[in-house]
Motif scaffolding. Structure first.
Motif, mmCIF file in Angstrom:
data_model
loop_
_atom_site.group_PDB
_atom_site.id
_atom_site.type_symbol
_atom_site.label_atom_id
_atom_site.label_comp_id
_atom_site.label_asym_id
_atom_site.label_seq_id
_atom_site.Cartn_x
_atom_site.Cartn_y
_atom_site.Cartn_z
ATOM 1 N N ASP A 178 43.431 6.767 31.999
ATOM 2 C CA ASP A 178 44.663 7.260 31.375
ATOM 3 C C ASP A 178 45.612 6.140 30.962
ATOM 4 O O ASP A 178 46.108 6.092 29.828
ATOM 5 N N GLY A 179 45.855 5.219 31.869
ATOM 6 C CA GLY A 179 46.808 4.147 31.567
ATOM 7 C C GLY A 179 46.333 3.300 30.401
ATOM 8 O O GLY A 179 47.100 2.991 29.474
ATOM 9 N N SER A 184 47.897 7.400 37.291
ATOM 10 C CA SER A 184 48.385 6.165 37.911
ATOM 11 C C SER A 184 47.689 4.944 37.318
ATOM 12 O O SER A 184 46.651 5.059 36.671
ATOM 13 N N TYR A 185 48.305 3.808 37.560
ATOM 14 C CA TYR A 185 47.659 2.515 37.412
ATOM 15 C C TYR A 185 46.967 2.242 38.743
ATOM 16 O O TYR A 185 47.386 1.383 39.517
ATOM 17 N N ALA A 186 45.893 2.991 39.001
ATOM 18 C CA ALA A 186 45.335 3.012 40.363
ATOM 19 C C ALA A 186 44.869 1.629 40.816
ATOM 20 O O ALA A 186 45.083 1.249 41.965
ATOM 21 N N ASN A 232 44.099 10.040 36.240
ATOM 22 C CA ASN A 232 44.454 9.981 37.665
ATOM 23 C C ASN A 232 45.952 9.739 37.837
ATOM 24 O O ASN A 232 46.433 9.449 38.918
HETATM 25 MG MG MG Z 1 44.852 5.602 35.814
#
Ligand code: MG
Ligand code: TPP
Length: 517
Positions: free
Chosen positions: A411-412, A440-442, A438
């Motif tokens: 996503d990011g 986030s910047y997991a 997700n």
């Molecule tokens: Mg992400």
């Protein structure tokens, strides 16, 4: 004929017939010339990072440069991150950067900037065409420079007056140097190392991870006991049923260290000596084990495929490559996670697919789940600059009509160059995009701890969080003309992916997944 027409006619003669473009006033004569030279396909991209990433994807798949038409220094700057990835991939790319007319430059008009400095940071070759009479020869040289092994970025700076003035004439294509053959004494020396009985690892990179290189390497490995690894982020890895398997060196240094442990010899075949992606306090930068000797079979510009084949004939004359057995996971049902999504993708990946992999943390399970799928190409984030995946898919799809392109996108990373979707729609490209949302910047959550940063509070966590508001990729995609749907279970993902693959044209599936851990 004006300079722009001479330039475009020359490019077509040199085999450059696609130009991913985001033009401005200084490139208007280039734009106008597209009507005079219909053999050149102009593809509009709504951000320069899409144009340069698309040229990278196109070049990786065709081994010929596409053009990227960029508007002065700011346009080039917007395209730099994906040119960086292309440079790391050794992709042939021709950047055409429009500039002010020569006599206008001293007035320091608002768009005036140091194009040469920006271009020099990523280019193997840079030239500013000085006269309309020269532009065609410059273009032919630029194409030859981009294609000089192992491939690189050639930047042609095109002043507006050179473009609009009469007196241009097309130039013929120039010969391109072949990859350098690896000398016999190097082959003999590596053969001796392989036969020495000491533990050897062969690190494959560049074109060594295409099928012929992998087959030769597989013969060598079986006959000598050497272990094979590929560089972490190959530009284009051929894999799947019938093709020898090679594991990629891990991104996380501690796993890479474990993969290389015990090696007394590291043989580089088109790859560089491995280094940690980042520095971590107290950790070594070089991943080469202490008592391991490094030898170079072939560097990036060498004919690594032929070197591996000759080496295989020396040390493994009667050995056949070990082909991967066909095997697919069963598409699971239940919760949608990175792991179950990988199983769905492994179950459904079509033969001949071109995968643009920027799935990041959600992609951990993809290599295993897709290893026995029908043969396909896997394109990765060579330079670590995120925002590559959707543009790369654009270029790959234009390079390979008839093949399905699958963009596996975190996503990011997707958000950097999300406007690539509009080009997918406009050009009717067979690109199926799966967004791993997700929220986030997991990976950065993981890296926060790994670099030893003390982040206890909400302020730090807030910079790695992509909720508030949640991104709605179905709305984003449909707003750009790409039909889209959302999957919340593995079963929904399987049904939606089956549907997407059954239809031509672009489609996006937002896969809602939890962040890892
Ligand atoms: Mg992400
Ligand atoms: C051009 C660029 N800017 C910033 C970064 C730093 N960076 C690395 S990973 C990352 C976030 C990735 O998040 P996402 O794409 O959602 O993948 P996830 O980690 O969630 O799987 C960022 C910002 C980068 N690598 N490249």
């Amino acid at each position: 004929m004006n300079g722009a027409q001479a330039l475009i006619r020359t490019l077509v003669r040199c085999g450059v017939d696609v130009c991913f473009s985001n033009p401005g006033t200084s490139e208007m004569h280039f734009v106008a010339a597209l009507d005079a030279v219909p053999e050149m396909r102009g593809v509009l991209c709504l951000f320069e990072g899409v144009a340069t990433g698309a040229a990278d994807g196109y070049g990786r798949m065709t081994e010929r440069p596409a053009g990227a038409l960029l508007h002065l220094g700011p346009g080039l700057a917007n395209g730099l991150a994906n040119l960086h990835n292309a440079r790391r991939a050794s992709t042939p790319v021709l950047a055409v950067v429009g500039d002010h007319a020569a006599y206008h430059k001293r007035f320091d008009a608002p768009l005036e900037s140091d194009i040469d400095a920006l271009a020099g940071s990523v280019s193997a070759w840079v030239r500013r065409s000085a006269r309309t009479e020269d532009v065609a020869a410059d273009a032919a040289e630029a194409v030859a420079a981009a294609m000089t092994p192992p491939g690189g970025i050639a930047t042609l700076i095109l002043p507006a007056d050179v473009s609009w003035s009469e007196g241009g004439e097309p130039a013929p294509a120039l010969p391109v140097r072949s990859p350098a053959p690896v000398p016999g004494d190097v082959l003999d020396s590596v053969a001796r190392t392989l036969r020495s009985g000491a533990p050897c690892v062969i690190l494959l990179g560049g074109s060594a991870v295409r099928r012929p290189g992998l087959e030769a390497a597989s013969r060598i490995a079986q006959a000598t006991g050497a272990r094979l690894l590929s560089e972490t982020f190959p530009a284009r890895l051929e894999r799947g049923a019938g093709i020898p398997v090679v594991d990629r060196l891990a991104y996380l240094a501690e796993f890479a260290v474990a993969q290389l442990a015990g090696a007394r010899h590291l043989i580089l075949a088109g790859a560089r000596a491995p280094v940690s992606f980042f520095a971590y306090p107290g950790q070594p930068s070089s991943l080469v084990p202490d008592d391991c000797q490094v030898s170079v079979l072939a560097e990036a510009g060498d004919d690594v495929g032929a070197a591996l084949a000759s080496l295989a004939d020396l040390v493994a004359p009667d050995t056949k490559p070990l082909a991967r057995e066909p095997e697919r996971p069963r598409p699971p049902d239940g919760d949608l996670t990175g792991e179950s999504a990988a199983a769905v993708i492994g179950a459904l990946l079509p033969e001949g697919a071109v995968v643009s992999d920027e799935a990041n943390t959600s992609g951990l399970w993809l290599p295993a789940a897709t290893a026995g799928a029908p043969p396909h190409d896997w394109l990765t984030l060579t330079g670590g600059a995120i925002g590559q995946g959707l543009p790369l898919a654009t270029g790959a799809a234009i390079a390979c009509p008839g093949r399905r392109v699958i963009a596996l996108e975190a996503d990011g990373s997707a958000m950097y160059t999300i406007s690539a979707l509009w080009t997918h729609a406009r050009e009717g490209l067979d690109v199926t995009t799966i967004i791993f949302n997700n929220r986030s910047y997991a990976i950065l959550g993981l890296e926060l701890g790994r670099v030893g940063a003390q982040a206890s509070g909400d302020a730090a966590r807030d910079l790695l969080d992509l909720s508030r508001p949640d991104l709605d990729f179905v709305a984003l995609a449909t707003g750009m003309g790409v039909p889209a749907s959302r999957a919340r279970t593995a079963g929904e993902l399987a049904a939606q992916l089956r549907g997407a693959l059954a239809e031509p044209g672009p489609r996006l599936i937002e896969a809602v997944v939890p962040p890892p851990g």
